[in-house]
Design an enzyme around this catalytic site. Structure first.
Site, PDB file in Angstrom:
ATOM      1  N   ASP A  26     -74.943 -53.945 -37.414  1.00  0.00           N
ATOM      2  CA  ASP A  26     -75.431 -54.926 -36.436  1.00  0.00           C
ATOM      3  C   ASP A  26     -76.625 -54.383 -35.655  1.00  0.00           C
ATOM      4  O   ASP A  26     -76.735 -53.177 -35.439  1.00  0.00           O
ATOM      5  CB  ASP A  26     -74.280 -55.274 -35.474  1.00  0.00           C
ATOM      6  CG  ASP A  26     -74.544 -56.562 -34.708  1.00  0.00           C
ATOM      7  OD1 ASP A  26     -75.535 -57.254 -35.013  1.00  0.00           O
ATOM      8  OD2 ASP A  26     -73.766 -56.860 -33.789  1.00  0.00           O
ATOM      9  N   ASN A  74     -73.043 -66.506 -41.093  1.00  0.00           N
ATOM     10  CA  ASN A  74     -74.502 -66.276 -41.124  1.00  0.00           C
ATOM     11  C   ASN A  74     -75.277 -67.454 -41.713  1.00  0.00           C
ATOM     12  O   ASN A  74     -76.506 -67.527 -41.561  1.00  0.00           O
ATOM     13  CB  ASN A  74     -74.853 -64.989 -41.888  1.00  0.00           C
ATOM     14  CG  ASN A  74     -74.527 -63.719 -41.119  1.00  0.00           C
ATOM     15  OD1 ASN A  74     -74.225 -62.681 -41.696  1.00  0.00           O
ATOM     16  ND2 ASN A  74     -74.572 -63.778 -39.790  1.00  0.00           N
TER      17      ASN A  74
HETATM   18  C1  FPP Z   1     -76.830 -58.118 -38.085  1.00  0.00           C
HETATM   19  O1  FPP Z   1     -77.981 -57.899 -37.305  1.00  0.00           O
HETATM   20  C2  FPP Z   1     -77.147 -57.878 -39.448  1.00  0.00           C
HETATM   21  C3  FPP Z   1     -77.078 -58.810 -40.443  1.00  0.00           C
HETATM   22  C4  FPP Z   1     -76.624 -60.187 -40.245  1.00  0.00           C
HETATM   23  C5  FPP Z   1     -77.503 -58.480 -41.786  1.00  0.00           C
HETATM   24  C6  FPP Z   1     -77.159 -57.115 -42.196  1.00  0.00           C
HETATM   25  C7  FPP Z   1     -77.904 -56.786 -43.384  1.00  0.00           C
HETATM   26  C8  FPP Z   1     -78.486 -55.594 -43.595  1.00  0.00           C
HETATM   27  C9  FPP Z   1     -78.405 -54.458 -42.657  1.00  0.00           C
HETATM   28  C10 FPP Z   1     -79.210 -55.332 -44.857  1.00  0.00           C
HETATM   29  C11 FPP Z   1     -78.268 -55.501 -46.009  1.00  0.00           C
HETATM   30  C12 FPP Z   1     -78.726 -54.740 -47.114  1.00  0.00           C
HETATM   31  C13 FPP Z   1     -78.259 -54.875 -48.350  1.00  0.00           C
HETATM   32  C14 FPP Z   1     -78.752 -53.959 -49.370  1.00  0.00           C
HETATM   33  C15 FPP Z   1     -77.303 -55.918 -48.725  1.00  0.00           C
HETATM   34  P1  FPP Z   1     -78.536 -59.105 -36.471  1.00  0.00           P
HETATM   35  O2  FPP Z   1     -79.600 -59.756 -37.279  1.00  0.00           O
HETATM   36  O3  FPP Z   1     -77.409 -60.001 -36.063  1.00  0.00           O
HETATM   37  O4  FPP Z   1     -79.142 -58.327 -35.251  1.00  0.00           O
HETATM   38  P2  FPP Z   1     -79.112 -58.822 -33.739  1.00  0.00           P
HETATM   39  O5  FPP Z   1     -77.669 -59.002 -33.374  1.00  0.00           O
HETATM   40  O6  FPP Z   1     -79.739 -57.673 -33.021  1.00  0.00           O
HETATM   41  O7  FPP Z   1     -79.903 -60.083 -33.679  1.00  0.00           O
END
Ligand code: FPP
Length: 245
Positions: A26, A74
């Site tokens: 996250d 998501n």
């Molecule tokens: C949460 O951060 C993260 C996600 C919803 C996506 C996670 C995906 C990756 C780290 C890359 C995946 C890689 C592979 C190879 C499958 P957020 O966007 O919710 O961050 P925020 O809470 O700070 O807005």
């Protein structure tokens, strides 16, 4: 290896590495925002962290690494971000698959593949096929995964099996577990969540019943092997009683 990394490595007991580590990755968006970058830049850097952590986990001797890459919730994000997130597993596998094969890593998927775009499914299928015979670390991607959906689908499948007279024995924990996406995998020993949020966000609710939880304020794009070693060290200081005295 940095000094800090070698110091932390010496502190941990190599014979008590958690077998299954699950991670809620996250903070990509906030990492980007703090730098005045678009959210996509945070996700891109998040993939770099995935590369590094997968390599390191396999060298450390972790047997199963489960990464929460895309949740059933998501889909509520804007279309451009969904498309971007959906392109990441494909890109990752395209560049990393040869190394995963060489390192004896086995790729697995948990989640409902039905709604994943065709190119993602194809990339994952190739990953499953090419690494299917590997016996090292299992790299388990949770994609379009939601724990409540998993539990409901397991219940539906059991009802259907019963209707067809194919239910294998009484309904108990072992039977129920065999209907989950994680069938055949051990429960996580350690759950790590980055970015200072203290929630499970519909991740592995059944499987985390006795898991040790570890939270850090570090955003996922900044998470590195030293943080993982710190989590493993903390894990090794804890006494797991599983309800006993
Ligand atoms: C949460 O951060 C993260 C996600 C919803 C996506 C996670 C995906 C990756 C780290 C890359 C995946 C890689 C592979 C190879 C499958 P957020 O966007 O919710 O961050 P925020 O809470 O700070 O807005």
């Amino acid at each position: 290896m940095s000094t800090s990394e070698s110091e932390w490595r010496q502190k941990i007991d190599p014979d008590r590495i958690p077998g299954h580590v699950a991670m809620i990755m996250d903070g990509n968006g906030r990492w980007a925002k703090e730098r005045g970058l678009p959210r996509s830049a945070g996700h891109r850097q998040g993939v770099e962290t995935v590369r590094q952590i997968v390599r390191f986990s396999s060298e450390l001797g972790i047997k199963v690494l489960t990464l929460f890459a895309f949740s059933t919730e998501n889909w509520r994000r804007p279309a451009w971000e969904i498309n971007f997130l959906m392109s990441l597993p494909e890109q990752y596998l395209h560049s990393e698959l040869p190394e995963l094969v060489k390192k004896n890593v086995r790729v697995k998927l948990i989640g409902d593949p039905a709604r994943l775009p065709e190119p993602v499914r194809r990339a994952i299928d190739k990953g499953l096929r090419d690494t299917g015979g590997n016996t090292g670390m299992t790299l388990n991607f949770a994609l379009n995964y939601g724990s409540r959906m998993e539990i409901v689908q397991a219940a539906q499948a059991m009802v259907e099996a019963d209707r067809q007279g194919k239910l294998r024995g009484p309904v108990n924990e072992a039977l129920f577990t065999s209907y989950l996406y994680t069938a055949g995998l051990p429960d996580p020993d350690l759950l790590i969540r980055t970015s200072g949020e203290y929630r499970l966000s519909n991740f592995l609710l059944w499987q985390l019943a006795y898991t040790e939880l570890w939270f850090t304020d570090v955003y996922w794009p900044d998470f590195n092997p030293v943080h993982l070693l710190q989590a493993v060290y903390d894990f090794q200081q804890r006494e797991r009683r599983f309800g006993k005295v």
